[in-house]
Design an enzyme around this catalytic site. Structure first.
Site, PDB file in Angstrom:
ATOM      1  N   TRP A   1     -18.854  -6.098   7.498  1.00 53.40           N
ATOM      2  CA  TRP A   1     -17.449  -5.697   7.426  1.00 53.40           C
ATOM      3  C   TRP A   1     -16.662  -6.106   8.662  1.00 53.40           C
ATOM      4  O   TRP A   1     -15.555  -5.639   8.897  1.00 53.40           O
ATOM      5  CB  TRP A   1     -17.335  -4.197   7.138  1.00 53.40           C
ATOM      6  CG  TRP A   1     -17.580  -3.900   5.687  1.00 53.40           C
ATOM      7  CD1 TRP A   1     -17.649  -4.809   4.670  1.00 53.40           C
ATOM      8  CD2 TRP A   1     -17.784  -2.615   5.084  1.00 53.40           C
ATOM      9  NE1 TRP A   1     -17.887  -4.165   3.473  1.00 53.40           N
ATOM     10  CE2 TRP A   1     -17.973  -2.815   3.702  1.00 53.40           C
ATOM     11  CE3 TRP A   1     -17.817  -1.305   5.579  1.00 53.40           C
ATOM     12  CZ2 TRP A   1     -18.193  -1.770   2.803  1.00 53.40           C
ATOM     13  CZ3 TRP A   1     -18.041  -0.271   4.688  1.00 53.40           C
ATOM     14  CH2 TRP A   1     -18.221  -0.490   3.324  1.00 53.40           C
TER      15      TRP A   1
ATOM     16  N   ASP B   1     -25.434   4.486   7.398  1.00 54.18           N
ATOM     17  CA  ASP B   1     -24.808   3.903   6.207  1.00 54.18           C
ATOM     18  C   ASP B   1     -25.016   2.403   6.155  1.00 54.18           C
ATOM     19  O   ASP B   1     -24.727   1.700   7.116  1.00 54.18           O
ATOM     20  CB  ASP B   1     -23.302   4.172   6.226  1.00 54.18           C
ATOM     21  CG  ASP B   1     -22.981   5.641   5.995  1.00 54.18           C
ATOM     22  OD1 ASP B   1     -23.728   6.291   5.250  1.00 54.18           O
ATOM     23  OD2 ASP B   1     -21.983   6.120   6.562  1.00 54.18           O
TER      24      ASP B   1
ATOM     25  N   HIS C   1     -13.524   7.879  -5.904  1.00 54.47           N
ATOM     26  CA  HIS C   1     -12.329   7.039  -5.890  1.00 54.47           C
ATOM     27  C   HIS C   1     -11.290   7.509  -6.890  1.00 54.47           C
ATOM     28  O   HIS C   1     -10.170   7.029  -6.893  1.00 54.47           O
ATOM     29  CB  HIS C   1     -12.699   5.585  -6.150  1.00 54.47           C
ATOM     30  CG  HIS C   1     -13.602   5.048  -5.088  1.00 54.47           C
ATOM     31  ND1 HIS C   1     -14.967   5.118  -5.188  1.00 54.47           N
ATOM     32  CD2 HIS C   1     -13.332   4.489  -3.892  1.00 54.47           C
ATOM     33  CE1 HIS C   1     -15.497   4.605  -4.088  1.00 54.47           C
ATOM     34  NE2 HIS C   1     -14.532   4.214  -3.291  1.00 54.47           N
TER      35      HIS C   1
ATOM     36  N   ILE D   1     -21.454  12.587   1.676  1.00 58.36           N
ATOM     37  CA  ILE D   1     -21.783  11.273   2.228  1.00 58.36           C
ATOM     38  C   ILE D   1     -21.257  11.108   3.655  1.00 58.36           C
ATOM     39  O   ILE D   1     -21.582  10.149   4.339  1.00 58.36           O
ATOM     40  CB  ILE D   1     -21.266  10.169   1.285  1.00 58.36           C
ATOM     41  CG1 ILE D   1     -21.814  10.382  -0.132  1.00 58.36           C
ATOM     42  CG2 ILE D   1     -21.646   8.785   1.755  1.00 58.36           C
ATOM     43  CD1 ILE D   1     -23.328  10.420  -0.233  1.00 58.36           C
TER      44      ILE D   1
ATOM     45  N   LYS E   1     -17.613  -5.922  -6.400  1.00 50.80           N
ATOM     46  CA  LYS E   1     -17.283  -6.895  -5.380  1.00 50.80           C
ATOM     47  C   LYS E   1     -16.888  -8.258  -5.946  1.00 50.80           C
ATOM     48  O   LYS E   1     -17.521  -8.752  -6.856  1.00 50.80           O
ATOM     49  CB  LYS E   1     -18.529  -7.143  -4.545  1.00 50.80           C
ATOM     50  CG  LYS E   1     -18.516  -6.587  -3.183  1.00 50.80           C
ATOM     51  CD  LYS E   1     -19.957  -6.517  -2.665  1.00 50.80           C
ATOM     52  CE  LYS E   1     -20.678  -7.824  -2.826  1.00 50.80           C
ATOM     53  NZ  LYS E   1     -20.174  -8.862  -1.910  1.00 50.80           N
TER      54      LYS E   1
ATOM     55  N   CYS F   1     -22.795   1.984  -1.318  1.00 50.68           N
ATOM     56  CA  CYS F   1     -21.868   2.173  -2.431  1.00 50.68           C
ATOM     57  C   CYS F   1     -21.702   0.878  -3.213  1.00 50.68           C
ATOM     58  O   CYS F   1     -21.827  -0.209  -2.677  1.00 50.68           O
ATOM     59  CB  CYS F   1     -20.513   2.676  -1.997  1.00 50.68           C
ATOM     60  SG  CYS F   1     -20.102   2.494  -0.297  1.00 50.68           S
TER      61      CYS F   1
ATOM     62  N   LYS G   1       0.837  -1.203   0.000  1.00 52.39           N
ATOM     63  CA  LYS G   1       0.000   0.000   0.000  1.00 52.39           C
ATOM     64  C   LYS G   1       0.872   1.253   0.000  1.00 52.39           C
ATOM     65  O   LYS G   1       0.674   2.173  -0.791  1.00 52.39           O
ATOM     66  CB  LYS G   1      -0.899  -0.019   1.226  1.00 52.39           C
ATOM     67  CG  LYS G   1      -1.658   1.258   1.466  1.00 52.39           C
ATOM     68  CD  LYS G   1      -2.140   1.341   2.897  1.00 52.39           C
ATOM     69  CE  LYS G   1      -2.812   2.667   3.169  1.00 52.39           C
ATOM     70  NZ  LYS G   1      -4.085   2.821   2.464  1.00 52.39           N
TER      71      LYS G   1
ATOM     72  N   CYS H   1      -6.939  -0.774   2.254  1.00 56.63           N
ATOM     73  CA  CYS H   1      -7.039  -1.926   3.147  1.00 56.63           C
ATOM     74  C   CYS H   1      -8.033  -1.613   4.246  1.00 56.63           C
ATOM     75  O   CYS H   1      -8.219  -0.463   4.606  1.00 56.63           O
ATOM     76  CB  CYS H   1      -5.684  -2.212   3.790  1.00 56.63           C
ATOM     77  SG  CYS H   1      -4.401  -2.562   2.585  1.00 56.63           S
TER      78      CYS H   1
HETATM   79  N1  GLN Z   1     -20.175   7.940   5.825  1.00 59.18           N
HETATM   80  C1  GLN Z   1     -19.107   7.218   5.251  1.00 59.18           C
HETATM   81  C2  GLN Z   1     -18.092   8.161   4.650  1.00 59.18           C
HETATM   82  O1  GLN Z   1     -18.458   9.140   4.120  1.00 59.18           O
HETATM   83  C3  GLN Z   1     -19.584   6.261   4.196  1.00 59.18           C
HETATM   84  C4  GLN Z   1     -18.467   5.481   3.595  1.00 59.18           C
HETATM   85  C5  GLN Z   1     -18.906   4.344   2.716  1.00 59.18           C
HETATM   86  O2  GLN Z   1     -20.025   4.277   2.285  1.00 59.18           O
HETATM   87  N2  GLN Z   1     -18.043   3.433   2.407  1.00 59.18           N
HETATM   88  O3  GLN Z   1     -16.922   7.920   4.673  1.00 59.18           O
HETATM   89 ZN    ZN Z   2     -20.079   4.745   0.042  1.00 62.42          ZN
END
Ligand code: GLN
Ligand code: ZN
Length: 783
Positions: A575, A613, A708, A445, A116, A657, A19, A530
């Site tokens: 997770w 979330d 991303h 978000i 995924k 997501c 990484k 990671c």
């Molecule tokens: N609330 C989280 C963020 O903004 C959501 C992250 C996610 O959905 N992976 O980081």
């Molecule tokens: Zn997300």
């Protein structure tokens, strides 16, 4: 003699060396040579750790993603990067990330779609094909790694690993709507050549991964398997056809009869099928059984496995191979790191918990022990088996695992727990009255950039180099910065930025009873990203509020609505490394009650908007469709229990997501969140096609740009995407937001992107005011 081997090893390095090298390379701080040298060192260490096995995987290492590697091996580069300047590595990272370090702006391209890997939390880059795709073999990567491994391990031990042709095509997405399977005949000669080259290079066995065999396959895909492997059987290497992540079910007969030299099956998730496979497999074939869980971190109950395995070993003799259930990519590297003294990080797992666990390296030791017990008898490893037994019993009987009060609370859940006071339409009116938001409200978000200073402060605090007060002050300063920036940008619903959170799941797990934390238990999620999944080991309870103080502070800095930010029970579960001693559903209900308490506490302190979330809801889906509904029912129920203990005026958001959720839209709607924000930008709003057929009843924020990628979206791009969205969803129910949290970005990237997003929302509002948008009328009746 049973043979012991491995299917794949984590490639990030025990201290995430890969990484850090990747990220330095992308920033231009290290050269290609330095990046490749780190990669070589990691491979060398990995092979060292596996040197005691009879066969060691080669080619499982990747600089970003093993599916992208296979695309390059097959010469399948998206057209948009072909002919661009730079090295092959530049192109590789362009497809992975949208651009490479050396690129000037003109060489920016959009990244490959990421999705995924089966039901794991690993994400791969989706191969792109069209009817005109022409493959061309590029075996350099795997051949050179093979040569490296042979020098280190000797000729006899190395086993190249490749993704099989059928799974490769199954994972591919046709950009022109054509059938990827039509490319099989063009692909097979390349595979044949590759196999011959591997054989020339000394490989006796080749592991060919076809995990798609644990899913429900149409007749044409089954036929494709027959066709592919009858073609490839002409090649010299012995093929070990590897299936994992589940049972074969109605593919079992097909798989047993494919003309390959050996078959690997998942003996953990597919335990009930093993006897059948043993009976059906033709007598000349090797059967590799995955007997140690490659998806979880619990120590294996070795005696129990042996009770089951010994009769099988008698039947199979030499034909029995032992392995982990799947590649160890999905577990952390080495539990020994957790025990190390004098580390720069504080110890978090106590020795009792450590004794219940096994990471990749320890799992290989388990495989070897099992191999010895099978080959030499249990007596040869009696001491090790006794130690193992002691640890297994200690976990089973521990009071840290079983909490009576928690079990009673779960027993007390009634159907009212999952029910809002009123239906969405009534709630929406009350919320509009209270929040007074414009059309196309803008929000984010949750997270803002996690800067180096933030991470440094958190680490210092954990190591007790910062006092509680110092740490609080610094986090408050970060929150203030985030709030200020958002006010400057003119966003409508603000967030506190999540500076205090290391990770959206770990943060909550750390404050819940029943969770344990490793220091180095990192697992690759995608590329250089990671995650360190918390370890859910016992019954869950919430001793104190987890987010209330931070949110309250953030709200005190602004008159705009501040969105409380929580992670939902299903995502926390999906997770985490979860218990293997009770159903996932049971653990999820416990989590739902804990989050519900938090939601109610936030509401009580005046927080009007709360986002829960569920980024990983889809990830919990069983691989087989026939099992989906059962999962969705309990998962949605858990979300509703966590969210629905509030008044109508409180607006509940949820976020997902990478959710290609077309096929689960009805369950998503049943979650009944007032607003849902989703990932759509990478697939050009294609995901919204579902709303043509399904009237989603509540509000939606389709992500308008890909967080991303460091690329900055233009106002025009965002307006276009939202206009596409408005064709399907009434503008009154649309929100404008990025497709995920901004924690992986720099402020210098986040701000211009959000500026454009806010400008786009203004344009959209103006267009609406001037009647330039063809707006669908909101539907009258709620579901
Ligand atoms: N609330 C989280 C963020 O903004 C959501 C992250 C996610 O959905 N992976 O980081
Ligand atoms: Zn997300």
């Amino acid at each position: 003699m049973a043979l012991v081997h491995n299917l794949g090893f984590p490639r990030i390095g025990a201290q995430r060396e890969l990484k850090f090298a990747q990220e330095r390379f992308w920033k231009g701080d290290v050269s290609t040579e330095q990046l490749l040298s780190t990669a070589r060192q990691i491979r060398e260490i990995n092979w060292q750790q596996q040197a005691e096995l009879d066969l060691v995987p080669v080619g499982d290492f990747s600089l970003y993603d093993q599916v992208l590697d296979m695309s390059f091996t097959l010469g399948n580069l998206p057209e948009r990067v072909q002919g661009l300047e730079g090295s092959e590595l530049d192109n590789y990272f362009r497809v992975a990330r949208g651009r490479s370090a050396q690129d000037s702006d003109c060489n920016c391209v959009h990244a490959g779609e990421m999705t995924k890997w089966f039901d794991t939390n690993y994400h791969y880059i989706v191969p792109e094909v069209t009817a005109n795709t022409v493959f061309s073999l590029n075996p350099e990567r795997i051949l050179s790694q093979l040569a490296e491994a042979q020098i280190q391990l000797g000729l006899a031990k190395v086993k190249p690993v490749i993704i099989g042709p059928v799974t490769y095509l199954w994972l591919s997405k046709a950009k022109d709507g054509s059938d990827p399977l039509a490319l099989l005949d063009q692909l097979l000669p390349l595979y044949s050549t590759l196999l011959e080259q591997l054989s020339d290079a000394g490989a006796e066995w080749v592991q060919i991964d076809e995990p798609v065999l644990v899913t429900e396959l149409d007749a044409e895909w089954k036929l494709a398997f027959e066709h592919a492997y009858h073609t490839l059987k002409a090649n010299r290497p012995n093929l070990l056809l590897a299936t994992y992540f589940g049972t074969l079910e109605d593919n079992l007969q097909l798989v047993c009869n494919l003309p390959v030299a050996g078959l690997h099956i998942d003996g953990v998730r597919g335990r009930k099928e093993v006897t059948k496979v043993v009976d059906w497999l033709p007598a000349h074939k090797v059967l590799s059984i995955g007997v140690v869980d490659g998806r979880n971190i619990w120590k294996t109950d070795l005696n129990r496995v042996l009770d089951w395995l010994e009769p099988i070993a008698v039947k199979l003799g030499e034909r029995l191979w032992l392995a982990p259930s799947c590649s160890l990519l999905h577990v952390p590297v080495d539990l020994d790191s957790e025990r190390e003294q004098g580390s720069t990080k504080p110890a978090t797992l106590d020795s009792e918990l450590i004794n219940w666990l096994a990471f990749a390296k320890q799992k290989l030791a388990e495989i070897q022990l099992l191999g010895r017990a099978i080959n030499e008898g249990r007596g040869a490893v009696a001491d090790q088996l006794a130690d193992n037994q002691a640890d297994i019993s200690s976990r089973r009987l521990s009071e840290r695992v079983h909490n009576r009060e928690v079990k009673a609370n779960v027993g007390g859940i009634t159907s009212g727990f999952g029910q809002r006071q009123s239906a969405y339409v009534q709630r929406a009116a009350k919320q509009a009255e209270r929040l007074k938001l414009p059309l196309y409200p803008t929000s984010t978000i949750g997270s803002f950039p996690q800067t180096a200073e933030i991470r440094k402060a958190r680490l210092a605090y954990k190591k007790q180099e910062l006092t509680e007060a110092q740490y609080q002050a610094q986090m408050k300063a970060e929150i203030e910065r985030a709030v200020l920036e958002q006010e400057k940008l003119g966003l409508d619903v603000l967030v506190h930025g999540e500076a205090e959170r290391n990770d959206m799941v770990e943060y909550f797990g750390e404050q819940l009873e029943g969770y344990g934390f490793s220091r180095f238990g990192w697992v690759q999620s995608y590329g250089s990203r990671c995650v360190k999944p918390p370890i859910l080991f016992g019954d869950i309870s919430r001793p104190a509020p987890m987010t209330v103080a931070w949110t309250q502070y953030a709200q005190s800095l602004t008159d705009k609505p501040m969105k409380g930010m929580l992670t939902g029970p299903v995502t926390i579960l999906n997770w985490s490394f979860v218990r293997d001693d009770q159903p996932r559903k049971e653990s999820c209900l416990q989590l739902a009650l804990a989050i519900r308490q938090e939601v109610q506490d936030l509401e009580a302190t005046g927080v009007n908007v709360i986002q829960i979330d569920e980024a990983a809801l889809r990830e919990g889906l069983p691989l087989r469709r026939s099992e989906w509904q059962h999962y969705l029912d309990w998962a949605v129920n858990c979300f509703r229990i966590s969210a629905n203990g509030v008044s109508d005026e409180t607006q509940i958001h949820t976020h997902m997501c990478y959710s290609e959720f077309n096929d689960i839209i009805e369950s998503i709607a049943r979650m009944d969140a007032d607003v849902i924000t989703i990932e759509t930008s990478r697939s050009d709003m294609e995901l919204l096609d579902v709303f043509e057929a399904f009237e989603y009843p509540n509000e939606i924020g389709p992500g308008v740009y890909d967080i991303h990628s460091p690329n900055i979206p233009t106002v025009e791009q965002i307006v276009n995407l939202m206009s596409k969205a408005a064709e399907r969803i009434p503008a009154e129910r649309l929100w404008v937001n990025p497709d995920c949290g901004l924690k992986t970005r720099q402020w210098t990237e986040a701000i211009p992107a959000l500026e454009n997003m806010v400008a786009a929302a203004r344009t959209l509002r103006e267009q609406l005011a001037h009647g330039q948008n063809d707006i669908k009328q909101p539907t009258a009746e709620p579901a």
